[in-house]
Design a protein around this motif. Sequence first.
Motif: not given
Lengths: 358, 358
Positions: A6-8, A31-39, B337-338
């Motif tokens: 889903p969007l979001g 319309g997506y968010r991202t979460h980065i994993f990085e050392p 992204g709303k």
Amino acid sequence: MTDPLPLGSTIGILGGGQLGRMLSVAASRLGYRTHIFEPGANPPAGHVADALTTAAYDDTAALTAFAEQVDVITYEFENIPTTALDILETHRQIHPNREALRISQDRLTEKTFLQGLGLSTAPFANVENAQDMDAAVNAVGTPAILKTRRFGYDGKGQARLNTTDDAAAALADMAGAPALLEGFVSFSHEVSVIAARNLQGEVACFDPGENVHSDGILRTTTVPARLTASQRMDAVLLAARILNELDYVGVMGVELFVTTSGLIVNEIAPRVHNSGHWTQNGCAVDQFEQHIRAVTGLPLGDGQRHSDVVMENLIGEDMDRVPDLLRAPETALHLYGKTETKSGRKMGHVNVIKARTE
Amino acid sequence: MTDPLPLGSTIGILGGGQLGRMLSVAASRLGYRTHIFEPGANPPAGHVADALTTAAYDDTAALTAFAEQVDVITYEFENIPTTALDILETHRQIHPNREALRISQDRLTEKTFLQGLGLSTAPFANVENAQDMDAAVNAVGTPAILKTRRFGYDGKGQARLNTTDDAAAALADMAGAPALLEGFVSFSHEVSVIAARNLQGEVACFDPGENVHSDGILRTTTVPARLTASQRMDAVLLAARILNELDYVGVMGVELFVTTSGLIVNEIAPRVHNSGHWTQNGCAVDQFEQHIRAVTGLPLGDGQRHSDVVMENLIGEDMDRVPDLLRAPETALHLYGKTETKSGRKMGHVNVIKARTE
């Protein structure tokens, strides 16, 4: 799982370099968010991501927390430790899958896989010690290149053998790491196909680009590539075959040598690829968005080329040219936000846009 | 100050909506970071910004801390409280400048300014009470539109007078707010010019787009607009005149009515503009990047159009069309992204890309 995310929703991305950065931007367009994993500290992708986890790949708690905060996981580089993947995949799906990673993480496994599909590769032989080396040189001949089987990129971890006399020094260069001796292929030029396959099994390929390397680093990609119609067809079909065989989900870069006896697969990369950066200014849907669409279960987009493009990497001291490039006509600049310019480091790229010629 | 802001600097953006979001993405392409200041929770721009301050415009401490963490300040909307600007500009430069804001925040001031430049506007009269209203109706005639002088957007704060009989009700609609009565202009179509001026005083304009509104909200922008060569020249020159007169730094949207007796200025917006979204897929450098270049002291980029584009806004229920739009050819989707779809709310846009025709 074929319902689109889903969007979001939040896409977790392993690796915070420029590829993660451009994936984040593409995800936002959908319309997506991202979460980065990085050392590493202050990663380029962190500047345009909704969230950032700074932790090592052996930090179980951080990996678990990251996985629980995202809806699906993807990555920008193939050398993710297996132990990290083991933890992550108990919580969330990872695309592209483990099999694609396993194969592309090891040059021997990769070439064996490609040959098993009936595709042509350079001649190769496994080298783990001096005895293997002798046998490899006999089998493959010289000139040849000895490459570490794992963790090589941008020409790193490679030693050239002009004659058999170079064998011992080359082997020493590997410092005991398992290696692969690759024979030279006589080719006229290199092209790559950026191919995508989504959760539903749809496959789409961008027009092949023609690549020029220098010191093992990609310098330019030109689209269209010099290919006959039948070579173009071959390139796209063999890329699709690789993706289907792996039940692959995401974008893959497939590097090919063009020879008089057909196309030879150089290597595959289970991720968005430097030679696909031209799509940002040449197509309605670029490789980054195509990857996000693939891993979120959306339909693949129209990757048809609306313009011809020459992509040029900005490496190290090329950054001195930025003031001129800012004023250059038809030129789209893409900088990666890296604070320190180092020789040999990819700092950005430009796409020079021309009217479509064919 | 004409030295460009160094790579890695942070641009503070007031407002966290879709314009701030797309400004953030453009800033990242140039190697800058962004910090968003926005009172509302979960703003679209926050997903792609390096930092986010959630605070009200009367929160002096938050404004001060924000200003101290950024290197230059810009904004995505013109209705920023004067008191907030007073605080911010003691710490950092704000572009576009206060004069541009002062003029565009009030329809009376704006129209008076434009007439002072010798530009044509619709007939207008100030209305603060019933007596003004009588005089205004006499001067301007009917049909006409009564608009609040401040804080109107997307058709909000407007009442139509078909005849003089509607005057009292229209005035009541304003609830005591100072208003402007605007006469109707007989025009064939509306176009807009997205113009940019940088710190060094360079001016550049994108090709004018042709706009179609419905219920006071922009629905589509088509490029190229239907304009003769001399109309196109007039449009660009008058936009440049406005920017130069204001010593303006940044991108401005200038809306124009095309009439048989020349171009009439409808309104100006001291920011990136919805009718400039087509540039994302039609030009090497889009309006968002052009704005970031302008306020950071970089040279303006090549805004030449490489493709024709039809931009269509996705408003409210238009989001139901997203599954089809994802599969549509030549179509670049841009979602904001709303999380909540509301009727009349701008949720995203698409750019349909065609080969350049002229």
